[in-house]
Design an enzyme around this catalytic site. Structure first.
Site, short mmCIF file in Angstrom:
data_model
loop_
_atom_site.label_atom_id
_atom_site.label_comp_id
_atom_site.label_asym_id
_atom_site.label_seq_id
_atom_site.Cartn_x
_atom_site.Cartn_y
_atom_site.Cartn_z
N ARG A 77 -31.30 44.44 39.15
CA ARG A 77 -30.92 43.13 39.71
C ARG A 77 -29.63 43.31 40.50
NH1 ARG A 77 -29.04 39.97 34.13
NH2 ARG A 77 -27.72 41.65 33.40
N GLU B 206 -23.27 35.80 37.22
CA GLU B 206 -22.22 36.82 37.04
C GLU B 206 -21.96 37.60 38.32
OE1 GLU B 206 -23.56 39.09 33.69
OE2 GLU B 206 -22.84 37.62 32.26
N GLU C 165 -23.06 31.81 28.16
CA GLU C 165 -23.89 32.81 27.48
C GLU C 165 -23.10 33.48 26.37
OE1 GLU C 165 -25.37 36.02 29.88
OE2 GLU C 165 -25.97 34.71 31.51
N TRP D 31 -27.11 46.56 25.11
CA TRP D 31 -26.48 47.42 26.12
C TRP D 31 -25.28 48.20 25.59
CZ3 TRP D 31 -21.72 45.16 26.52
CH2 TRP D 31 -21.64 43.78 26.31
N LYS E 8 -35.72 43.32 26.28
CA LYS E 8 -36.59 42.88 25.17
C LYS E 8 -35.97 43.13 23.80
CE LYS E 8 -39.34 47.14 25.45
NZ LYS E 8 -38.55 47.70 26.58
C1 GAL Z 1 -25.36 38.89 30.88
C2 GAL Z 1 -26.38 38.41 31.90
C3 GAL Z 1 -27.70 38.01 31.25
C4 GAL Z 1 -28.12 39.07 30.27
C5 GAL Z 1 -27.03 39.26 29.26
C6 GAL Z 1 -27.35 40.28 28.19
O1 GAL Z 1 -24.37 39.68 31.46
O2 GAL Z 1 -25.90 37.32 32.62
O3 GAL Z 1 -28.65 37.83 32.26
O4 GAL Z 1 -28.35 40.25 30.97
O5 GAL Z 1 -25.87 39.73 29.93
O6 GAL Z 1 -26.28 40.48 27.31
#
Ligand code: GAL
Length: 685
Positions: A117, A156, A313, A321, A362
């Site tokens: 993305r 972001e 979020e 990650w 996922k």
């Molecule tokens: C954010 C992002 C989301 C998702 C999330 C996962 O940085 O805006 O789309 O990827 O991280 O932690």
């Protein structure tokens, strides 16, 4: 003017609760289950469409609104409001194929591919045209839809693509430089290009700071960061203008990343948003991650100029990650959420509503996990929804901080340029150390930009404000002259806005305020330490300070253990006008830093929100005669907290104390409004 956040909360009828909703990933029958479960969980707001561009515009110029139409109507019927996102963080594959030069180029000349993305160059005119077209269509189609209560611009900004080094970026950089400096001669001046014979005779000779043989020019590097942040900000403004034109009354936000994002200037984006939103993710391996959470919440509030903001979020449990993605402990998600609320959020949202079954995320947790409604996470999500629903009265109140901590992306960029006294003195580490000391003391602070009006604060902290403009340095001098207390950290005030050293002795911008001069920075080798007169040891950094009126409050020890600045001042105090300038000439260890900030807060009259035992976080929100005290227990045992005279939000009276179990949070409605904090000029506690 009414605050857009409070208008939004009124429309929602309470604190915002929800998350990113990505129905594109699921068949239609699942959408019906989604809205039913959203109601069950107390969800009142979802972000829709963030990555939907390839659905909305599957072929160039051919739009298909069927999915969005159905989903938005469905949500509306269920009483769930929509934060409608522009889909521009995910250009469709056809776009990248049609415009391969819009894909970002790395500093070493590698063209990145589509397949993730944000795969676009921030300066690409093709991207701008395509993005504006889809945003314009989206805005006009849904401007009057009663479900749409907010626009969510992009996602972001700059998270993955802020720095692009392609020829289009090079041309845009030259235009940016021309606007700012008018002539190449001026660029030569501010970048110091006579060093290593880099003088430019013509605009066309200037390129982005691509990979080269040795160190790049620091002024060029710094300006490239500014240019890159500005390029994305221009996109943010362009999208916002289209949304505003179509629907003047609907507030606009974008989800910022706080300290998780070095590459864009968060303050600049916040100033272009009606409502400030941030995303925050805990680093599972960091035992102090709850302090990082508080820091970022206080930064969000600082960016919102003290007004309520949105947590757009966070995660219900594990992310996907980090090297090891540890799920949250039972109760941790609630504790995180209520801490954000304590620090001024009027909405708690998550990435994402339903956990994906395919795609890169996922294994990232969600409100509705793979296991469905029988899971622990779902139980916690729905009880938090109910709890926030019952806390509606808290919204609109504000956190009042007596202390400001100056947080600046430009200082961050500059301090971490190549070729400096120590690679190990890092901006965010110092900010975190200072914030952590204040957190331990229980004193609430706003993290604000250096050009903020400081007069409302009793004390101002500037940990390693390496780069500072003349105007901001002057403002800090006036603040202290007028009775304020300022504390500067190591390596502050060293350079001007172009990363040119302020000569005549360090810290050039603050010698007068601090009453001292530093003739040499003395970084410590890794593993080396400098003994201090309080028996603690400084690591990383020391400075040789000569007094020009300041007095030493802490010294490097005499003798070899004291390190290269042995015998000299490590912490100084200087009366300046009606106020005081303090300096830490070392990367102070936690205890010494706490002692310093405690002394400053006491003298300045900056009080903790409540007298609580160690490990208890106390923050107050208030407005008019409404006052709420949030208490968060970060210890592993039940703690009795003497906060007599309060009432819990459920209406039960707490005559003498609160017993707060390990990991728990309580919100108290305070009976009497405690004495309003007065300004620093009115004296010390
Ligand atoms: C954010 C992002 C989301 C998702 C999330 C996962 O940085 O805006 O789309 O990827 O991280 O932690």
């Amino acid at each position: 003017m009414t605050d857009p956040m409070s208008t939004l909360a009124d429309r929602l009828g309470g604190i915002a609760y929800g998350g990113d909703y990505n129905p594109e990933q699921w068949p239609e029958d699942v959408w019906h289950e989604d809205v039913r479960l959203m109601r069950e969980a107390g969800v009142n707001l979802v972000t829709v469409g963030v990555f939907s561009w390839s659905r909305i515009e599957p072929r160039p110029g051919a739009y298909d609104w069927a999915l969005l139409d159905t989903v938005i109507d469905l949500l509306h019927t269920a009483g769930v409001a929509v934060d409608l996102a522009t889909p521009t963080a995910a250009p469709p594959p056809w776009f990248s194929k049609a415009y391969p030069r819009s894909l970002p180029l790395t500093a070493s000349g590698t063209r990145l591919s589509h397949g993730s993305r944000q795969a676009f160059c921030p300066s690409s005119p093709d991207y701008a045209r395509a993005a504006d077209a889809v945003v314009g269509k989206l805005a006009r189609r849904y401007a009057d839809h009663p479900a749409v209560v907010m626009w969510h611009v992009h996602n972001e900004w700059g998270n993955h693509n802020a720095l692009c080094y392609c020829d289009t970026s090079a041309a845009a950089f030259r235009t940016w430089l021309r606007d700012r400096y008018t002539t190449p001669a001026r660029v030569n001046d501010v970048w110091g290009t006579d060093f290593w014979g880099q003088r430019y005779g013509d605009w066309e000779e200037i390129d982005p700071p691509r990979d080269t043989t040795a160190f790049r020019n620091p002024g060029q590097e710094l300006d490239y960061r500014r240019f890159s942040s500005d390029a994305l900000l221009a996109r943010h403004r362009a999208e916002s203008a289209l949304l505003r034109e179509a629907s003047p009354g609907i507030p606009i936000t974008t989800n910022l990343l706080g300290t998780l994002e070095k590459k864009v200037d968060g303050h600049a984006f916040a100033r272009q948003s009606d409502i400030v939103s941030v995303d925050h993710y805990l680093v599972a391996a960091d035992p102090g991650n709850h302090i990082d959470l508080a820091l970022n919440a206080d930064l969000a509030r600082g960016m919102a100029d003290g007004r309520p903001w949105l947590l757009m979020e966070h995660s219900t449990s594990a992310v996907n990650w980090q090297p090891v993605n540890v799920p949250k402990e039972p109760g941790e998600m609630r504790r995180n959420s209520l801490t954000h609320l304590a620090r001024g959020a009027d909405g708690i949202l998550f990435f994402q509503w339903r956990q994906s079954r395919a795609g890169a995320e996922k294994w990232h947790s969600a409100m509705l996990p793979h296991g469905g409604t029988g899971t622990r996470t779902w139980g916690e999500v729905s009880s938090l929804g109910a709890e926030l629903g019952a806390m509606s009265e808290v919204r609109g109140t504000r956190v009042q901080a007596d202390v400001a901590l100056l947080f600046d992306w430009h200082a961050w960029w500059a301090l971490e340029l190549e070729a400096r006294p120590s690679q190990h003195l890092r901006y965010l580490d110092t900010v975190r150390d200072w914030y952590g000391a204040l957190w331990d003391l229980g004193v609430t602070c706003d993290l604000v930009a250096p050009d903020t009006d400081l007069s409302r604060y009793r004390a101002v902290l500037a940990p390693s404000l390496y780069l500072v403009s003349d105007t901001d340095a002057d403002a800090l001098h006036s603040y202290v002259r007028g009775g304020g207390h300022a504390v500067l950290g190591p390596f502050s005030g060293a350079v001007d806005t172009h990363d040119r050293v302020r000569t005549g002795g360090y810290p050039g911008a603050f010698r007068d305020l601090l009453g001292l001069v530093v003739d040499e920075y003395l970084p410590l080798r890794q593993g080396e330490s400098a003994l201090l007169s309080d028996s603690s040891r400084a690591l990383l950094w020391s400075e040789r300070v000569a007094s020009r009126g300041c007095t030493a409050r802490l010294r490097f020890a005499d003798g070899p253990d004291g390190g290269p600045a042995r015998g000299g001042p490590a912490v100084t105090r200087h009366s300046y006008g009606g106020g005081v300038g303090w300096y830490a000439a070392a990367a102070l260890p936690a205890q010494s830093l706490r002692d310093l900030l405690d002394a400053v807060c006491r003298e300045a009259g900056a009080e903790p929100a409540a007298a609580v035992p160690p490990g208890i976080e106390a923050v107050r929100r208030r407005a008019g005669d409404r006052s709420y005290l949030f208490l968060v227990n970060h210890t592993d045992r039940e703690v009795r907290i003497p906060v007599a005279g309060h009432t819990a939000l459920d209406g039960s009276a707490l005559p003498e104390y609160v017993s707060l179990p390990a990991g728990d949070v309580v919100v108290l409605r305070e009976r009497a409004v405690p004495q309003q904090a007065s300004l620093h000029r009115e004296g010390a506690r």
